[in-house]
Design a protein around this motif. Structure first.
Motif, PDB file in Angstrom:
ATOM      1  N   GLY A 168      61.814  59.722  40.716  1.00  0.00           N
ATOM      2  CA  GLY A 168      62.213  59.083  41.961  1.00  0.00           C
ATOM      3  C   GLY A 168      63.713  58.990  42.152  1.00  0.00           C
ATOM      4  N   HIS A 169      64.474  59.084  41.044  1.00  0.00           N
ATOM      5  CA  HIS A 169      65.933  58.979  41.133  1.00  0.00           C
ATOM      6  C   HIS A 169      66.634  60.275  40.744  1.00  0.00           C
ATOM      7  N   ALA A 170      65.859  61.361  40.696  1.00  0.00           N
ATOM      8  CA  ALA A 170      66.420  62.697  40.448  1.00  0.00           C
ATOM      9  C   ALA A 170      67.334  62.718  39.226  1.00  0.00           C
ATOM     10  N   VAL A 171      66.810  62.251  38.097  1.00  0.00           N
ATOM     11  CA  VAL A 171      67.579  62.240  36.853  1.00  0.00           C
ATOM     12  C   VAL A 171      67.596  63.647  36.253  1.00  0.00           C
ATOM     13  N   ASP A 172      68.791  64.125  35.903  1.00  0.00           N
ATOM     14  CA  ASP A 172      68.943  65.462  35.338  1.00  0.00           C
ATOM     15  C   ASP A 172      69.030  65.465  33.825  1.00  0.00           C
ATOM     16  N   ALA A 173      69.416  64.344  33.212  1.00  0.00           N
ATOM     17  CA  ALA A 173      69.534  64.263  31.761  1.00  0.00           C
ATOM     18  C   ALA A 173      69.467  62.799  31.349  1.00  0.00           C
ATOM     19  N   VAL A 174      68.945  62.561  30.148  1.00  0.00           N
ATOM     20  CA  VAL A 174      68.824  61.203  29.609  1.00  0.00           C
ATOM     21  C   VAL A 174      69.558  61.133  28.281  1.00  0.00           C
ATOM     22  N   ILE A 175      70.325  60.069  28.106  1.00  0.00           N
ATOM     23  CA  ILE A 175      70.967  59.816  26.817  1.00  0.00           C
ATOM     24  C   ILE A 175      70.487  58.462  26.318  1.00  0.00           C
ATOM     25  N   ASP A 176      69.775  58.493  25.211  1.00  0.00           N
ATOM     26  CA  ASP A 176      69.258  57.277  24.592  1.00  0.00           C
ATOM     27  C   ASP A 176      70.351  56.701  23.701  1.00  0.00           C
ATOM     28  N   ALA A 177      71.060  55.705  24.214  1.00  0.00           N
ATOM     29  CA  ALA A 177      72.129  55.050  23.462  1.00  0.00           C
ATOM     30  C   ALA A 177      71.740  53.617  23.134  1.00  0.00           C
ATOM     31  N   THR A 178      70.448  53.386  22.916  1.00  0.00           N
ATOM     32  CA  THR A 178      69.957  52.064  22.585  1.00  0.00           C
ATOM     33  C   THR A 178      70.345  51.699  21.156  1.00  0.00           C
ATOM     34  N   HIS A 179      70.086  50.452  20.800  1.00  0.00           N
ATOM     35  CA  HIS A 179      70.343  49.982  19.442  1.00  0.00           C
ATOM     36  C   HIS A 179      69.530  50.825  18.461  1.00  0.00           C
ATOM     37  N   PRO A 180      70.070  51.119  17.276  1.00  0.00           N
ATOM     38  CA  PRO A 180      69.327  51.954  16.316  1.00  0.00           C
ATOM     39  C   PRO A 180      67.944  51.426  15.960  1.00  0.00           C
ATOM     40  N   PHE A 181      67.697  50.123  16.191  1.00  0.00           N
ATOM     41  CA  PHE A 181      66.390  49.554  15.869  1.00  0.00           C
ATOM     42  C   PHE A 181      65.490  49.392  17.092  1.00  0.00           C
ATOM     43  N   ALA A 182      65.914  49.881  18.241  1.00  0.00           N
ATOM     44  CA  ALA A 182      65.085  49.809  19.449  1.00  0.00           C
ATOM     45  C   ALA A 182      64.150  51.011  19.484  1.00  0.00           C
ATOM     46  N   ASP A 183      63.273  51.094  18.477  1.00  0.00           N
ATOM     47  CA  ASP A 183      62.477  52.306  18.305  1.00  0.00           C
ATOM     48  C   ASP A 183      61.427  52.502  19.391  1.00  0.00           C
ATOM     49  N   ARG A 184      60.946  51.425  19.993  1.00  0.00           N
ATOM     50  CA  ARG A 184      59.910  51.595  21.018  1.00  0.00           C
ATOM     51  C   ARG A 184      60.451  52.343  22.228  1.00  0.00           C
ATOM     52  N   ILE A 185      61.583  51.925  22.758  1.00  0.00           N
ATOM     53  CA  ILE A 185      62.142  52.621  23.921  1.00  0.00           C
ATOM     54  C   ILE A 185      62.570  54.026  23.543  1.00  0.00           C
ATOM     55  N   SER A 186      63.012  54.235  22.305  1.00  0.00           N
ATOM     56  CA  SER A 186      63.417  55.579  21.893  1.00  0.00           C
ATOM     57  C   SER A 186      62.231  56.532  21.891  1.00  0.00           C
ATOM     58  N   PHE A 187      61.096  56.077  21.382  1.00  0.00           N
ATOM     59  CA  PHE A 187      59.919  56.945  21.367  1.00  0.00           C
ATOM     60  C   PHE A 187      59.350  57.110  22.780  1.00  0.00           C
ATOM     61  N   ASN A 188      59.425  56.062  23.595  1.00  0.00           N
ATOM     62  CA  ASN A 188      59.004  56.208  24.994  1.00  0.00           C
ATOM     63  C   ASN A 188      59.892  57.202  25.726  1.00  0.00           C
ATOM     64  N   ALA A 189      61.192  57.141  25.450  1.00  0.00           N
ATOM     65  CA  ALA A 189      62.126  58.068  26.091  1.00  0.00           C
ATOM     66  C   ALA A 189      61.828  59.503  25.688  1.00  0.00           C
ATOM     67  N   ALA A 190      61.514  59.708  24.409  1.00  0.00           N
ATOM     68  CA  ALA A 190      61.208  61.064  23.937  1.00  0.00           C
ATOM     69  C   ALA A 190      59.961  61.610  24.625  1.00  0.00           C
ATOM     70  N   ARG A 191      58.943  60.787  24.740  1.00  0.00           N
ATOM     71  CA  ARG A 191      57.710  61.234  25.385  1.00  0.00           C
ATOM     72  C   ARG A 191      57.912  61.458  26.876  1.00  0.00           C
ATOM     73  N   ALA A 192      58.663  60.549  27.509  1.00  0.00           N
ATOM     74  CA  ALA A 192      58.892  60.682  28.950  1.00  0.00           C
ATOM     75  C   ALA A 192      59.737  61.905  29.269  1.00  0.00           C
ATOM     76  N   ALA A 193      60.774  62.138  28.479  1.00  0.00           N
ATOM     77  CA  ALA A 193      61.636  63.296  28.714  1.00  0.00           C
ATOM     78  C   ALA A 193      60.855  64.595  28.537  1.00  0.00           C
TER      79      ALA A 193
END
Length: 248
Positions: free
Chosen positions: A60-85
């Motif tokens: 919906g926001h025409a994202v061209d690239a994602v950079i996961d710069a979350t805290h090293p222990f924020a593993d849930r959003i990191s794995f969600n980001a990997a699957r979503a990307a």
């Protein structure tokens, strides 16, 4: 080119500053801190509603690239980001500050989880400096030791029965950390391997005082995700994306 940066870390803010003005940048913050330090560019606060929600938001926001710069222990959003990307066929980079490395004189006790950290405290002393944040206090709820809990915001979950709360936000100084350890007569420090310089002085202060440090190892980056160790390296990755030259 629209770049979505996940996270409100020091590195995420630095990266947003490097990219802002060259690209359209949106930083997404989890909203767990009451008064976060805001980065340059557009900002959204709150979760996406899981993998499907993140996929829909990127479309919906025409994202061209994602950079996961979350805290090293924020593993849930990191794995969600990997699957979503992967689902959305959007390139993904994980920006991860290097972890800490023990040096001569350190007495580190590496563990795999907060629960293991709680079990490891037996025999190490009665006064614990707990610097793992407010989200994991439940793991120490049954511990008999006295805890000095340092957090940016007050915890909203149950923790150890014997607790003193220290509300503070880094970066911390070596002199300040020495004073905290001495004033509270700390016997043992508990930390996550967050890496970075902002909270590292406690490790040197503990080393100087001869204190053991229980270190929770960080979770791995999702398999197959490219990583960068600094905001500058992540910015170079963004600049190399197709269409980046048109965004300058």
């Amino acid at each position: 080119m629209h770049i979505l940066i996940l996270g409100g870390t020091t590195e995420a803010r630095a990266l947003a500053g490097l990219l802002h003005g060259r690209f359209r940048v949106t930083s997404s913050l989890a909203g767990r801190v009451a008064s976060p330090r805001l980065p340059a560019g557009e900002v959204r606060i709150g979760g996406f509603g899981g993998v499907d929600g993140l996929v829909d938001w990127m479309a919906g926001h025409a994202v061209d690239a994602v950079i996961d710069a979350t805290h090293p222990f924020a593993d849930r959003i990191s794995f969600n980001a990997a699957r979503a990307a992967a689902t959305a066929h959007v390139p993904l980079l994980a920006l991860r500050r290097p972890g800490w490395v023990p040096v001569t004189g350190d007495d580190w006790r590496p563990v795999a989880s907060l629960e293991e950290a709680a079990r490891t405290l037996d025999g190490l002393g009665d006064r614990v400096f707990l610097t793992t944040g407010r989200m994991g206090l439940a793991a120490f709820a049954d511990c008999p030791q006295w805890f000095l809990v340092r957090s940016v915001d007050a915890p909203d979950t149950a923790g150890p029965a014997r607790t003193e709360l220290l509300l503070d936000r880094g970066p911390f100084t070596l002199e300040g950390e020495r004073e905290v350890l001495a004033r509270h007569r700390i016997d043992v420090v508990v930390t996550k391997d967050s890496g970075g310089a902002a909270t590292a002085p406690k490790l040197r202060a503990a080393r100087e005082a001869g204190l053991p440090v229980v270190v929770v190892r960080r979770p791995p980056v999702p398999a197959g995700v490219t990583t960068a160790a600094s905001p500058e390296e992540a910015a170079a990755w963004a600049a190399a994306r197709p269409g980046a030259s048109r965004a300058r």
